[in-house]
Write an enzyme that holds these catalytic residues in place. Structure first.
Site, PDB file in Angstrom:
ATOM      1  CG  ASP A  89      52.188  -1.976  24.464  1.00  0.00           C
ATOM      2  OD1 ASP A  89      51.174  -2.222  25.146  1.00  0.00           O
ATOM      3  OD2 ASP A  89      53.342  -2.008  24.917  1.00  0.00           O
ATOM      4  CG  HIS A 147      51.086  -2.141  28.702  1.00  0.00           C
ATOM      5  ND1 HIS A 147      51.935  -2.370  27.640  1.00  0.00           N
ATOM      6  CD2 HIS A 147      51.745  -2.552  29.808  1.00  0.00           C
ATOM      7  CE1 HIS A 147      53.057  -2.907  28.090  1.00  0.00           C
ATOM      8  NE2 HIS A 147      52.979  -3.025  29.399  1.00  0.00           N
ATOM      9  CB  SER A 162      55.889  -3.166  30.503  1.00  0.00           C
ATOM     10  OG  SER A 162      55.374  -4.297  29.863  1.00  0.00           O
TER      11      SER A 162
END
Length: 418
Positions: free
Chosen positions: A143, A180, A358
């Protein structure tokens, strides 16, 4: 139906796998044709390949697939005319969130969120405040990086590597400046910190934080492929169980990532990936979730309709022509998990709420780690079969395209803790 004892295998559900296409094109260059972008160069003639490496330089080498390098549009067009060389642009992949910014940010832990709604849902326990499980299993989060000092994650961190710079990786570096990756890691395995933080699905699992995306949330397929292969090699070298989570995607397939996922799967690694946020239309599953050897996860909302959670409208869909066969074909969703308004850890040491597939993917990755820890002799294929069986037992019938049995919106259903 609750069960105990022997794990259910894929064969018990007669499951095979294959999935669809998703990819973002590489940067095309500016008006002068001088802006560089990533390309994959290959040749059956080793001398030609060697000459090309000397002329353009090498970013990464892939045995049997060629090498990647950066060049401008003029160089790319010229190389395409060389009949002894094959050249193609390397796609970029992006984080799979439904919105550009978090819906909310919190500098301190909200007391009511030690177990967010998604954790309560996957544990099927509305009063749960702490979670457990996952010991001995590693979750590799590919990520934007992870805040390695976050109080709810630092105890889990085992590897921290940056694949976005250099030709290999930078060890002990995985700084997340986007948020994220930290959020995704928290959902999978946050351990509550000192007891005042948030809990993920498998807080006893170890975290391998692999930074493959830049601070803008995008990254090249060759860097991601290198990280996938590295995780697989680490699984073999350390003789350990690894679940890879990729909450990222694109609309077109990358051969580098396809080959890397197949490599990892064949080495016993379980690959979990976001389905994508291009719903509610059919045929919108993104890569790498679309690949044969990756588990594509759809997103559920915290809304009960027709007696089940609802598949979010933004969640990508498969094809209704394959409904009901309980066989994963190209373009199918495999399972579903909470993915709307998910509360988790944030890169600044605080917390945030985000929506997207996600967020669904790490719920499933954490569950896979929890199952694997419970059945340590199981293979990655066995654990995948167990996820499918648990989803089969927990149908989702709410949301566009959802229905009884295997459907193109929720797949087999919602796999939960038992």
């Amino acid at each position: 139906m609750k069960r105990s004892g022997k794990i259910f295998t894929t064969a018990m559900l007669a499951i095979a796998l294959v999935l669809p296409s998703v990819g973002v094109s590489a940067n095309a260059g500016n008006d002068n044709g001088d802006e560089k972008f990533r390309v994959l160069v290959d040749s059956a003639n080793q001398k030609n390949l060697k000459n090309a490496k000397q002329q353009y330089g090498t970013h990464r080498e892939f045995a049997g697939e060629g090498f990647t390098t950066d060049m401008n549009e003029k160089q790319f067009n010229a190389l395409q005319k060389n009949k002894n060389i094959t050249v193609e642009k390397v796609p970029e992949l992006e984080i799979a969130t439904a919105t550009d910014q978090p819906e909310a940010k919190f500098s301190a832990m909200a007391a009511s969120q030690s177990a967010p709604w998604g954790i309560k849902a996957i544990y099927n326990n509305s009063s749960i405040t702490k979670t457990s499980g996952g010991a001995g299993v590693n979750i590799a989060v590919l990520d934007t990086g992870v805040n390695s000092n976050h109080p709810d994650l630092r105890n889990n961190l085992e590897q921290c590597k940056d694949f976005t710079v250099g030709s290999t990786f930078t060890n002990n570096s995985c700084t997340d400046r986007q948020g994220h990756g930290t959020h995704v890691a928290g959902t999978a395995l946050a351990d509550g910190g000192t007891g005042n933080g948030v809990y993920g699905v498998a807080p006893d699992a170890d975290l391998w934080a692999y930074k493959v995306l830049g601070d803008d949330g995008s990254g090249y397929a060759d860097d991601i492929a290198a990280a996938i292969r590295h995780a697989a090699d680490q699984a073999s070298a350390l003789n350990t169980k690894v679940v890879i989570n990729m909450s990222l995607g694109s609309s077109g397939e990358s051969s580098l990532i396809t080959n890397a996922v197949n490599y990892a799967y064949n080495k016993g690694v379980l690959v979990i990936a976001a389905a994508g946020n291009s719903g509610w239309r059919q045929g919108t599953i993104g890569y790498p979730g679309a690949l044969v050897n990756a588990v594509a996860v759809a997103a559920l909302e915290n809304t009960i309709q027709n007696g089940t959670y609802r598949v979010a409208d933004f969640s990508s869909r498969g094809y209704n022509r394959t409904d009901g066969d309980y066989v994963i074909q190209k373009g199918d969703v495999e399972v579903s998990a909470p993915g709307a308004a998910v509360y988790s850890t944030w890169y600044d040491g605080g917390y945030a709420t985000i929506s997207g597939t996600s967020m669904a993917s790490p719920h499933t990755a954490g569950l896979a780690a929890k199952i694997w820890a419970q059945y340590p002799s199981a293979s990655n294929v066995d654990v995948r079969g167990e996820l499918q069986y648990r989803a089969y037992e927990n149908d989702i019938v709410s949301g566009s395209g959802a229905g009884y049995g295997d459907d193109y919106a929720s797949g087999f259903g919602f796999a939960t803790v038992q």
